[in-house]
Design an enzyme around this catalytic site. Structure first.
Site, PDB file in Angstrom:
ATOM      1  N   ARG A  68     -35.953  81.905 -68.510  1.00  0.00           N
ATOM      2  CA  ARG A  68     -36.788  80.745 -68.823  1.00  0.00           C
ATOM      3  C   ARG A  68     -38.229  81.023 -68.394  1.00  0.00           C
ATOM      4  NH1 ARG A  68     -33.083  76.270 -69.179  1.00  0.00           N
ATOM      5  NH2 ARG A  68     -31.423  77.115 -70.510  1.00  0.00           N
ATOM      6  N   GLU A 100     -40.712  79.355 -67.605  1.00  0.00           N
ATOM      7  CA  GLU A 100     -41.263  78.096 -67.103  1.00  0.00           C
ATOM      8  C   GLU A 100     -42.011  78.369 -65.802  1.00  0.00           C
ATOM      9  OE1 GLU A 100     -37.939  75.526 -66.601  1.00  0.00           O
ATOM     10  OE2 GLU A 100     -37.538  75.337 -68.752  1.00  0.00           O
ATOM     11  N   ARG A 104     -35.747  74.676 -56.976  1.00  0.00           N
ATOM     12  CA  ARG A 104     -34.661  74.435 -57.934  1.00  0.00           C
ATOM     13  C   ARG A 104     -34.723  75.367 -59.141  1.00  0.00           C
ATOM     14  NH1 ARG A 104     -34.757  70.138 -60.717  1.00  0.00           N
ATOM     15  NH2 ARG A 104     -32.546  69.601 -60.751  1.00  0.00           N
ATOM     16  N   HIS A 105     -35.828  76.106 -59.286  1.00  0.00           N
ATOM     17  CA  HIS A 105     -36.034  76.869 -60.510  1.00  0.00           C
ATOM     18  C   HIS A 105     -36.231  78.354 -60.267  1.00  0.00           C
ATOM     19  CE1 HIS A 105     -37.108  72.749 -61.827  1.00  0.00           C
ATOM     20  NE2 HIS A 105     -36.604  73.142 -62.979  1.00  0.00           N
ATOM     21  N   GLU A 112     -28.315  68.336 -60.629  1.00  0.00           N
ATOM     22  CA  GLU A 112     -27.628  68.795 -61.834  1.00  0.00           C
ATOM     23  C   GLU A 112     -27.142  70.228 -61.692  1.00  0.00           C
ATOM     24  OE1 GLU A 112     -28.770  70.533 -66.129  1.00  0.00           O
ATOM     25  OE2 GLU A 112     -30.152  69.057 -65.292  1.00  0.00           O
ATOM     26  N   SER A 160     -24.908  71.138 -67.936  1.00  0.00           N
ATOM     27  CA  SER A 160     -25.295  70.308 -69.074  1.00  0.00           C
ATOM     28  C   SER A 160     -24.408  70.698 -70.242  1.00  0.00           C
ATOM     29  CB  SER A 160     -26.767  70.538 -69.427  1.00  0.00           C
ATOM     30  OG  SER A 160     -27.179  69.641 -70.430  1.00  0.00           O
ATOM     31  N   ARG A 220     -27.210  77.423 -58.883  1.00  0.00           N
ATOM     32  CA  ARG A 220     -27.246  76.045 -58.398  1.00  0.00           C
ATOM     33  C   ARG A 220     -25.906  75.623 -57.819  1.00  0.00           C
ATOM     34  NH1 ARG A 220     -30.991  72.202 -62.296  1.00  0.00           N
ATOM     35  NH2 ARG A 220     -32.925  73.382 -62.029  1.00  0.00           N
TER      36      ARG A 220
END
Length: 582
Positions: A339, A341, A347-348, A502, A505, A556
């Site tokens: 990703r 991002e 968290r990332h 989370e 998903s 996670r």
């Protein structure tokens, strides 16, 4: 999504950082001098005229007694008492009791430690040297001095007789036995001053900043490392930043807490794979290199590929669906996900490991939900059963409450609207006006997790029927036409949460090509764009059965299961916007 709370909790206070820095400066010179003295001590020892010279030193191929049994520390037990053994391990620390006696602590694997004792059997020096009786190992005072001066974290091999200590050695995992060393050889010496000591490596990481320090800050970091070496035997170890841990990756990985986290990670993957294989799921390998941006998204890594543009896969989503279209019925994969991002939060990461599955539906999309609930609960309970020791090691460094799981048959499933209503009515004041047609922020998720824990006595729960505004184009709309908020349709899509965060998903996918094209256009994506066109074509080429699935973030799951402050600790080699090494 707002990450302010997560970032704040992961950063040390300025006062604390300055205090640690001041302490590091004060001890730096002292530590460096001590290390230099220790190194010089070893270098100055002349083995030439020592009757015990063949029993210690730095060698390539050591010699051992014929009756000595080579054994791993983890396999050492009472049956070895009185026997000669050969053990390979890291020398964790040492101390000299007198000219004739010294102690070392040996470590191997995650946390297998044992005390070693070395006592001189040769008395006198020079012309007055007296050797022990025949059959008694030759151990000189110089040998005692040399062994206790070996640098910590050197890799050694020792021959020793296994004996019982006068009283249990509480500082070692193997407390009821000790090794009386008769030979000690250094196979791989460590430097006099380590970039990060074991005591520091096994302290909690509180600073996860990715900012590369300035040269001045780097010098301070070196001073801090020296100070840590000086304070090795104390109980007030300063914590190192994640950057320092990654710059000293071997010591980071040697720390018992990281070994425990890594073992839990392995077990999570094993439990995921085994559970699904027992239910007729078949593993496949999705590609990481793709010819168009996954799902038409912008957060994708682009690279040159023999005169073409290539991308790193954001998700195996399309390929899971291709497998279903190809008649594989039930599939799963364990693969890297990328990703692009620029999210610098605990968290990332820009690369993580995805545990993904996809399956045909016979009657209802809740079949998928049940399988995913089953696999995750199997993982959680399996880890609790198989990794009890690793969990305790992690908790000793990162304290946490035991995870609460629902009883079988009492799993908590809330619709998105029900979850938002619960947050409005029983959550913090700041969330009194959350909407049913807008996605949740990270602070909302965490606040809801606390409410659910209090109300339902569980840390694991499902939120179903997400509004279509918070889901991608391939999410199937609820056929009932149900809406929330400003007439927003709900989907057969869900998220799973652990400790208010989370971890999964998923949901039912659109399998009808006409409906899929309509959804693609509704999301503002061109159905003729690269990647999307090929994806849509698959659904026009053959009849694709109703299906769905989900994607689990391995990092996670491990992090939140152990209540770690950051997913970076759960990753083998975390990748962030500012970090590509090691």
């Amino acid at each position: 999504m707002s990450e302010a709370n997560a970032d704040a909790s992961a950063q040390p206070s300025k006062k604390g950082a300055k205090k640690a820095e001041a302490k590091a400066k004060k001890e730096a010179a002292k530590a460096a001098k001590a290390a230099e003295r220790a190194a010089a001590q070893v270098a100055d020892i002349d083995l030439g005229d020592d009757p015990a010279a063949d029993n210690y030193g730095k060698v390539t191929i050591p010699n051992f007694s014929p009756d000595a049994e080579e054994i791993e520390l983890r396999n050492l037990d009472d049956s070895h008492e009185g026997k000669n053994v050969v053990v390979r391990a890291w020398l964790q620390n040492s101390r000299i009791q007198s000219a004739k006696m010294g102690f070392v602590e040996l470590r191997k694997g995650a946390n297998w430690t044992i005390q070693g004792v070395v006592m001189a059997s040769i008395t006198g020096t020079g012309a007055d040297t007296q050797l022990p009786a025949d059959g008694t190992p030759l151990i000189s005072r110089r040998m005692v001095k040399w062994i206790t001066a070996v640098n910590p974290e050197s890799y050694v091999v020792v021959e020793a007789k296994v004996k019982r200590p006068l009283e249990p050695v509480k500082s070692c995992r193997i407390s009821g036995l000790e090794l009386h060393i008769t030979k000690c050889f250094v196979l791989a010496p460590a430097p006099a001053v380590l970039g990060m000591t074991m005591s520091v490596a096994n302290q909690p990481v509180v600073n996860f900043s990715d900012e590369t320090p300035s040269p001045a800050d780097a010098e301070k970091a070196e001073e801090a490392a020296a100070a840590a070496a000086a304070a090795e035997k104390g109980n007030t170890m300063p914590s190192a930043s994640m950057l320092t841990h990654l710059d000293n990756i071997a010591m980071h990985k040697r720390a018992p807490v990281q070994q425990a986290i890594a073992d839990v990670r392995v077990q999570v993957k094993r439990l995921f794979r085994t559970y699904l294989e027992e239910r007729r799921f078949k593993e496949f390998e999705p590609p990481c290199l793709i010819g168009a941006a996954s799902e038409g998204g912008a957060n994708v890594f682009q690279l040159k590929y023999f005169g073409q543009e290539a991308y790193l896969a954001q998700s195996p989503q399309f390929y899971k669906q291709f497998e279903i279209a190809g008649g594989r019925e039930r599939v799963f994969s364990i693969s890297p996900v990328f990703r692009a991002e620029n999210s610098n939060t605990p968290r990332h990461m820009t690369e993580f490991t995805g545990l993904d599955l996809e399956m045909e539906i016979t009657k209802s999309y809740t079949e998928i939900l049940s399988v995913l609930e089953g696999v995750l609960l199997n993982i959680f309970r399996g880890v609790q059963e198989r990794c009890a020791e690793e969990i305790e090691i992690a908790r000793a460094v990162y304290p946490s409450e035991p995870i609460l799981l629902p009883e079988p048959g009492k799993e908590v499933r809330l619709t998105f609207a029900e979850a938002q209503k619960l947050l409005r009515e029983e959550g913090p004041e700041e969330f009194r006006n959350v909407r049913d047609d807008e996605d949740m922020s990270t602070p909302q998720e965490k606040a809801l997790g606390a409410v659910v824990r209090e109300k339902y006595k569980t840390d694991f729960y499902v939120i179903d029927k997400f509004p279509e505004t918070a889901r991608p184009f391939y999410a199937k709309l609820d056929d009932s036409g149900e809406t929330v908020g400003d007439n927003v349709r709900v989907t057969n899509a869900f998220d799973f949460f652990l400790r208010g965060q989370e971890i999964l998903s998923g949901g039912q996918r659109v399998h009808d090509p006409e409906e899929l094209e309509t959804r693609i256009r509704a999301k503002g994506v061109d159905p003729e764009s690269a990647g999307i066109k090929e994806y849509l074509t698959v659904f026009r080429q053959v009849g694709v059965p109703p299906h769905g699935g989900g994607g689990i973030g391995l990092d996670r799951v491990v992090a939140w299961l152990l209540a770690l402050p950051s997913v970076h600790l759960a990753a083998s080699y975390p990748r962030t916007p500012k970090r590509l090494l090691p």
